[in-house]
Design a protein around this motif. Structure first.
Motif, short mmCIF file in Angstrom:
data_model
loop_
_atom_site.label_atom_id
_atom_site.label_comp_id
_atom_site.label_asym_id
_atom_site.label_seq_id
_atom_site.Cartn_x
_atom_site.Cartn_y
_atom_site.Cartn_z
N GLU A 88 1.59 -16.48 -3.27
CA GLU A 88 1.54 -16.89 -1.87
C GLU A 88 1.31 -15.68 -0.97
N ALA A 89 0.97 -15.94 0.28
CA ALA A 89 0.63 -14.87 1.22
C ALA A 89 1.50 -14.97 2.48
N ARG A 90 1.45 -13.91 3.26
CA ARG A 90 2.12 -13.80 4.58
C ARG A 90 3.62 -14.04 4.52
N PRO A 91 4.36 -13.18 3.89
CA PRO A 91 3.94 -12.00 3.13
C PRO A 91 3.54 -12.37 1.71
N TYR A 92 2.95 -11.42 1.01
CA TYR A 92 2.57 -11.66 -0.37
C TYR A 92 3.82 -11.77 -1.22
N ARG A 93 3.90 -12.86 -2.02
CA ARG A 93 5.07 -13.09 -2.84
C ARG A 93 4.72 -14.07 -3.95
N LEU A 94 5.53 -14.06 -4.99
CA LEU A 94 5.43 -15.06 -6.04
C LEU A 94 6.16 -16.31 -5.57
N ALA A 95 5.62 -17.47 -5.93
CA ALA A 95 6.16 -18.74 -5.45
C ALA A 95 7.66 -18.83 -5.73
N ALA A 123 0.83 -1.20 0.00
CA ALA A 123 0.00 0.00 0.00
C ALA A 123 0.87 1.26 0.00
N GLU A 124 1.96 1.21 0.76
CA GLU A 124 2.87 2.36 0.79
C GLU A 124 3.53 2.56 -0.57
N ALA A 125 3.90 1.46 -1.24
CA ALA A 125 4.55 1.56 -2.54
C ALA A 125 3.59 2.07 -3.62
N LEU A 126 2.32 1.65 -3.55
CA LEU A 126 1.35 2.01 -4.58
C LEU A 126 0.72 3.39 -4.34
N PHE A 127 0.38 3.66 -3.08
CA PHE A 127 -0.42 4.86 -2.79
C PHE A 127 0.27 5.85 -1.86
N ALA A 128 1.50 5.54 -1.42
CA ALA A 128 2.18 6.35 -0.41
C ALA A 128 1.34 6.44 0.86
N ASP A 129 0.57 5.36 1.12
CA ASP A 129 -0.32 5.33 2.29
C ASP A 129 -0.38 3.89 2.79
N PRO A 130 0.39 3.54 3.82
CA PRO A 130 0.40 2.15 4.31
C PRO A 130 -0.91 1.70 4.92
N ALA A 131 -1.86 2.62 5.13
CA ALA A 131 -3.13 2.24 5.74
C ALA A 131 -4.11 1.63 4.73
N ARG A 132 -3.82 1.72 3.45
CA ARG A 132 -4.78 1.23 2.44
C ARG A 132 -4.60 -0.25 2.17
N THR A 133 -4.55 -1.02 3.23
CA THR A 133 -4.33 -2.46 3.10
C THR A 133 -5.56 -3.20 2.58
N VAL A 134 -6.75 -2.69 2.87
CA VAL A 134 -7.98 -3.37 2.41
C VAL A 134 -8.00 -3.39 0.88
N THR A 135 -7.65 -2.27 0.25
CA THR A 135 -7.62 -2.20 -1.21
C THR A 135 -6.60 -3.18 -1.77
N VAL A 136 -5.43 -3.22 -1.16
CA VAL A 136 -4.37 -4.10 -1.65
C VAL A 136 -4.79 -5.57 -1.53
N ARG A 137 -5.35 -5.95 -0.38
CA ARG A 137 -5.75 -7.36 -0.19
C ARG A 137 -6.86 -7.75 -1.18
N ALA A 138 -7.79 -6.85 -1.43
CA ALA A 138 -8.86 -7.15 -2.37
C ALA A 138 -8.30 -7.38 -3.78
N GLU A 139 -7.35 -6.54 -4.21
CA GLU A 139 -6.76 -6.69 -5.54
C GLU A 139 -5.95 -7.98 -5.63
N LEU A 140 -5.23 -8.31 -4.58
CA LEU A 140 -4.44 -9.55 -4.60
C LEU A 140 -5.34 -10.78 -4.60
#
Length: 466
Positions: free
Chosen positions: A387-394, A358-375
């Motif tokens: 994969e998740a926790r953290p989000y990453r490619l296998a 969220a910080e990388a995309l929007f400069a706002d680390p609080a926008r996690t709901v948007t990021v999780r929905a898109e992922l």
């Protein structure tokens, strides 16, 4: 003071018309909105002279007619003309419709202004891309796939500065790809403060017309599909040429399938979410018969072993994700937001939390709901590769990112601060994209981080290397 641009600070103007602005120097484009500054930086790299008019390429009349038919936009023109130019209206506007390559296909408007536009070469058949005629509404919208306002002195060529133009992309509702650009131009001194809202409305009206046409096509395909599916004992579905489901039996048909490459000959293919499927051409679509409607998660995971992911960002208007593995090959055209996420995950193979993304995309680390929905939406296509926790490619997947020749064409529609800094860093030759050696060839493996974000690395986890 109302915001009229496609982001960034509003332009200062008195009520009813725009105020004269300081003429910036193309060599030092300070004070420009970010998207205009990026465009000017590109054109300086190309060596475009702002003092010299350029003769833009033109389509021959016969080819112009073919391009018009190929876009499918002709069906939306009557609605746009009747809405924007009612009888007796003399608004100082010029309407233009362009294709995804910024080639003007149709033009209409107040006769006096149309003649003035002719003097600039702004006429049907002309290519109005940034590379040909500098920063302008159509060229900027076609390259970034975002609404664009270019007001007066924001035009790179000085000859264009008496004009203000607002352009909005039109997306094909079937594929989500750019279908064209609608643009309204007017004299800069007389530009109406609601010009941008008017063009946005026109673009949405055009997309509504295209969507209605698509639904009619699905209905026609459904009339053919329903009797055919009634004869099958097993699960089957019929989709149109873009993958939209017209009818299904024996399984809950997904709204749309990601169509793999090579369907033109039919045969057996691996389809995400459905598994192995027999595919046959049917009317204006495909008959799809899954062997296993719901592949198990273990099976999906097994098929990701030794997978190769290739994120192709060489065409700014159409990013593409290609996946090769034991089950075969398939491709997907990600949305602009999903392309941003895939690029960030490819750059950081150790993974990123939702807050970091969220910080990388929007400069706002609080926008996690948007990021999780898109992922979550992205995982419908990638399955166990994301994969998740953290989000990453296998970790078992090899990842390659193919970037454009011009760094400023890397996801040009993205206003993410991290992506903007990455473009600038690539232009200076600082990092390289994952999966590429210094000579430009893909490396044998990219399971480790292989790119630096330069000045942007403070916003993301450390550990990337050049």
């Amino acid at each position: 003071m109302r915001r009229i641009g496609g982001g960034g600070p509003p332009l200062a103007r008195p009520v009813g018309r725009y105020a004269p602005a300081r003429v910036p120097d193309p060599a030092e484009p300070t004070g420009l909105r970010p998207e205009i500054g990026d465009s000017w930086a590109r054109l300086r790299r190309l060596g475009l002279d702002p003092e010299r008019d350029r003769e833009s390429p033109r389509l021959p009349p016969g080819e112009l007619g073919e391009v018009r038919r190929a876009t499918g936009l002709e069906q939306v023109l009557p609605a746009l003309r009747s809405t924007l130019f009612p009888p007796g209206d003399t608004s100082p506007l010029v309407l233009a419709m362009a294709d995804p390559k910024a080639r003007i296909l149709w033009r209409d408007g107040e006769p006096g202004l149309v003649r003035n536009a002719d003097r600039l070469g702004f006429e049907p058949g002309a290519t109005w891309s940034e590379d040909e005629v500098g920063t302008n509404g159509i060229g900027l919208a076609a390259r970034t796939a975002r609404p664009s306002t270019v007001h007066a002195v924001e035009h790179y060529l000085r000859s264009h500065r008496p004009w203000t133009c607002v352009a909005v992309p039109i997306r094909d509702p079937r594929t989500g790809r750019l279908a064209g650009v609608v643009n309204l131009s007017s004299p800069a001194a007389d530009s109406h403060p609601y010009l941008r809202q008017l063009v946005l409305t026109a673009a949405r009206l055009a997309e509504t017309e295209l969507r209605a046409s698509h639904l009619e096509g699905l209905h026609r395909l459904r009339t053919v599909a329903v009797p055919l599916l009634a004869r099958f004992g097993g699960p089957a579905l019929v989709v149109d040429g873009a993958g939209w489901t017209a009818a299904a039996t024996g399984l809950p048909g997904p709204p749309r399938l990601a169509l793999p490459d090579g369907w033109s000959a039919g045969g057996v293919h691996w389809v995400p979410t459905l598994g192995e499927c027999a595919v046959e051409p049917l009317a204006d679509g495909w008959l799809v018969r899954p062997a296993s409607p719901h592949p198990a998660e273990a099976e999906l995971a097994e098929r990701t072993e030794s997978a190769v992911l290739e994120l192709d960002l060489r065409r700014p208007e159409r990013p593409e994700l290609r996946v090769r593995g034991s089950a075969g090959c398939w491709s997907h055209s990600p949305s602009p937001r999903h392309a941003e996420l895939l690029l960030l995950l490819a750059l950081h193979r150790d993974g990123l939390s939702a807050a970091r993304l969220a910080e990388a995309l929007f400069a706002d680390p609080a926008r996690t709901v948007t990021v999780r929905a898109e992922l979550s939406r992205l995982r419908r296509h990638l399955g166990a590769l994301l994969e998740a926790r953290p989000y990453r490619l296998a970790a078992c997947a090899e990842v390659t990112v193919l970037g454009p020749d011009d760094p400023y064409d890397l996801l040009p529609g993205s206003d993410s601060p991290t992506v903007r800094r990455l473009r600038a860093d690539l232009a200076r030759g600082l990092p390289r994209l994952p999966g590429r050696r210094a000579g430009g060839q893909p490396s044998a493996s990219s399971s480790a981080n292989s790119s630096s974000l330069g000045s942007s690395s403070a916003a993301l986890p450390s550990g990337t290397t050049v």
